[in-house]
Design a protein around this motif. Sequence first.
Motif, PDB file in Angstrom:
ATOM      1  N   ARG A  49      18.216  -8.609 -13.621  1.00 15.32           N
ATOM      2  CA  ARG A  49      17.660  -9.206 -14.827  1.00 15.32           C
ATOM      3  C   ARG A  49      18.559  -8.955 -16.035  1.00 15.32           C
ATOM      4  O   ARG A  49      18.761  -9.856 -16.861  1.00 15.32           O
ATOM      5  N   SER A  50      19.120  -7.745 -16.152  1.00 13.99           N
ATOM      6  CA  SER A  50      20.021  -7.446 -17.259  1.00 13.99           C
ATOM      7  C   SER A  50      21.243  -8.347 -17.239  1.00 13.99           C
ATOM      8  O   SER A  50      21.656  -8.901 -18.264  1.00 13.99           O
ATOM      9  N   ARG A  51      21.823  -8.512 -16.052  1.00 15.34           N
ATOM     10  CA  ARG A  51      23.028  -9.329 -15.950  1.00 15.34           C
ATOM     11  C   ARG A  51      22.731 -10.802 -16.195  1.00 15.34           C
ATOM     12  O   ARG A  51      23.537 -11.519 -16.811  1.00 15.34           O
ATOM     13  N   LEU A  52      21.577 -11.270 -15.738  1.00 16.50           N
ATOM     14  CA  LEU A  52      21.239 -12.671 -15.965  1.00 16.50           C
ATOM     15  C   LEU A  52      20.984 -12.945 -17.445  1.00 16.50           C
ATOM     16  O   LEU A  52      21.385 -13.996 -17.971  1.00 16.50           O
ATOM     17  N   ARG A  53      20.338 -12.026 -18.134  1.00 19.87           N
ATOM     18  CA  ARG A  53      20.140 -12.212 -19.575  1.00 19.87           C
ATOM     19  C   ARG A  53      21.477 -12.230 -20.306  1.00 19.87           C
ATOM     20  O   ARG A  53      21.671 -12.988 -21.262  1.00 19.87           O
ATOM     21  N   TRP A  54      22.402 -11.386 -19.875  1.00 20.87           N
ATOM     22  CA  TRP A  54      23.733 -11.366 -20.483  1.00 20.87           C
ATOM     23  C   TRP A  54      24.424 -12.715 -20.295  1.00 20.87           C
ATOM     24  O   TRP A  54      25.180 -13.162 -21.161  1.00 20.87           O
ATOM     25  N   ALA A  90      28.712 -18.214 -12.140  1.00 25.50           N
ATOM     26  CA  ALA A  90      28.695 -16.840 -12.656  1.00 25.50           C
ATOM     27  C   ALA A  90      27.450 -16.100 -12.185  1.00 25.50           C
ATOM     28  O   ALA A  90      27.512 -14.920 -11.816  1.00 25.50           O
ATOM     29  N   ALA A  91      26.294 -16.774 -12.201  1.00 26.39           N
ATOM     30  CA  ALA A  91      25.056 -16.129 -11.761  1.00 26.39           C
ATOM     31  C   ALA A  91      25.103 -15.782 -10.284  1.00 26.39           C
ATOM     32  O   ALA A  91      24.697 -14.683  -9.871  1.00 26.39           O
ATOM     33  N   MET A  92      25.593 -16.702  -9.485  1.00 19.88           N
ATOM     34  CA  MET A  92      25.704 -16.437  -8.054  1.00 19.88           C
ATOM     35  C   MET A  92      26.631 -15.249  -7.795  1.00 19.88           C
ATOM     36  O   MET A  92      26.336 -14.381  -6.957  1.00 19.88           O
ATOM     37  N   SER A  93      27.741 -15.183  -8.527  1.00 21.58           N
ATOM     38  CA  SER A  93      28.680 -14.083  -8.355  1.00 21.58           C
ATOM     39  C   SER A  93      28.042 -12.741  -8.705  1.00 21.58           C
ATOM     40  O   SER A  93      28.211 -11.747  -7.990  1.00 21.58           O
ATOM     41  N   GLU A  94      27.301 -12.700  -9.824  1.00 21.60           N
ATOM     42  CA  GLU A  94      26.666 -11.459 -10.250  1.00 21.60           C
ATOM     43  C   GLU A  94      25.649 -10.977  -9.207  1.00 21.60           C
ATOM     44  O   GLU A  94      25.592  -9.793  -8.866  1.00 21.60           O
ATOM     45  N   LEU A  95      24.820 -11.898  -8.704  1.00 24.45           N
ATOM     46  CA  LEU A  95      23.788 -11.502  -7.748  1.00 24.45           C
ATOM     47  C   LEU A  95      24.396 -11.095  -6.409  1.00 24.45           C
ATOM     48  O   LEU A  95      23.909 -10.171  -5.751  1.00 24.45           O
ATOM     49  N   ARG A  96      25.469 -11.754  -6.007  1.00 23.46           N
ATOM     50  CA  ARG A  96      26.155 -11.326  -4.786  1.00 23.46           C
ATOM     51  C   ARG A  96      26.716  -9.920  -4.945  1.00 23.46           C
ATOM     52  O   ARG A  96      26.674  -9.112  -4.017  1.00 23.46           O
ATOM     53  N   ASP A  97      27.272  -9.623  -6.136  1.00 24.55           N
ATOM     54  CA  ASP A  97      27.804  -8.278  -6.378  1.00 24.55           C
ATOM     55  C   ASP A  97      26.730  -7.213  -6.226  1.00 24.55           C
ATOM     56  O   ASP A  97      27.025  -6.070  -5.859  1.00 24.55           O
ATOM     57  N   LEU A  98      25.484  -7.587  -6.531  1.00 23.09           N
ATOM     58  CA  LEU A  98      24.372  -6.645  -6.415  1.00 23.09           C
ATOM     59  C   LEU A  98      23.767  -6.625  -5.014  1.00 23.09           C
ATOM     60  O   LEU A  98      22.817  -5.895  -4.761  1.00 23.09           O
ATOM     61  N   GLY A  99      24.321  -7.438  -4.117  1.00 22.27           N
ATOM     62  CA  GLY A  99      23.815  -7.468  -2.754  1.00 22.27           C
ATOM     63  C   GLY A  99      22.556  -8.288  -2.571  1.00 22.27           C
ATOM     64  O   GLY A  99      21.840  -8.128  -1.573  1.00 22.27           O
ATOM     65  N   VAL A 100      22.268  -9.181  -3.537  1.00 21.09           N
ATOM     66  CA  VAL A 100      21.084 -10.035  -3.426  1.00 21.09           C
ATOM     67  C   VAL A 100      21.443 -11.218  -2.532  1.00 21.09           C
ATOM     68  O   VAL A 100      22.322 -12.017  -2.855  1.00 21.09           O
ATOM     69  N   SER A 101      20.759 -11.343  -1.424  1.00 18.28           N
ATOM     70  CA  SER A 101      21.108 -12.375  -0.447  1.00 18.28           C
ATOM     71  C   SER A 101      20.210 -13.602  -0.500  1.00 18.28           C
ATOM     72  O   SER A 101      20.581 -14.676  -0.036  1.00 18.28           O
TER      73      SER A 101
END
Length: 294
Positions: free
Chosen positions: A130-135, A155-166
């Motif tokens: 949530r923090s990264r998406l708001r950013w 950018a959103a897909m990249s951030e969530l992949r970095d967090l391991g969200v599948s």
Amino acid sequence: MTLAEDGAGSPEFRRVSPVRQVLTVFGDYWWGVEPALPTGALLTALTDLGLKEPAARATLSRMVRGELLEAERAGRRTTHRLAPRALAVVDEEAAWLESFGLVEPAWDGLWTVLAFSIPESERSSRHLARSRLRWLGFAPLYDGVWVSPRDRAAAAMSELRDLGVSDVTVMRATLETTVAGGAQSAWNLDDIAAEYRRFAAAIGSPPPDGPVVAFAERMRLMLGWQSFRLLDTGMPAELVPADWPRVATRHAWAQRYNELGDAAEDRFRAVVAEIDAGLVELVTRRRMPVEANT
């Protein structure tokens, strides 16, 4: 750790965080300078901004550990410079400062729509997501469905992949919704407009009471304006009221920020001169365009 995770996802952090103050000192007075900044000058600048010296030293140590700063020692003198990660952050933010509130964003009528699922058992990952998406300029339209009027799909897909969200789906699309106020109601536009007006009213114009006060006031104005990056994500004119105060506030802010420049720069030059007079001529202040093409 991203700056959003360090607290940069809130306006309060933008105003008072010592980490942001350090980055802003470099961005406002030591940007593009090859020699490192003497640590003593940096500490004095932070005490001018209201930080106690032990807390200032702790902040610098924390930033070195977080790979935002690089520390060097030559004899008894220590210096600090921005690490590559922080250089990228300050450079990217400089581009935002040059245009936000000055150049109105064009809109193609499409939204970035992001749907994702993170189990309740992974609360820390949910918070970071949530923090990264708001950013990135997203806000939640529904639980697990976030939207942005800007093209932030990759950018959103990249951030969530970095967090391991599948479990993620992202698309660019027009939106029809029964939500009152439309998709832009994911942001509280009334509150954002009120914050713009509050900030504009607090800018003020009386002459500063000396270079130290001018230096601190200029920092307050910069961090206050930067807070709008999280509040107003560059919402296109088509989605906000006709009297949206972004442009007028930008004008007042940039004008006052520039007016304080001479006195603030004098203070920082004096701070650097106390450590190494040979570096004084490297000090340069940032100037903000007040109008488009200025």
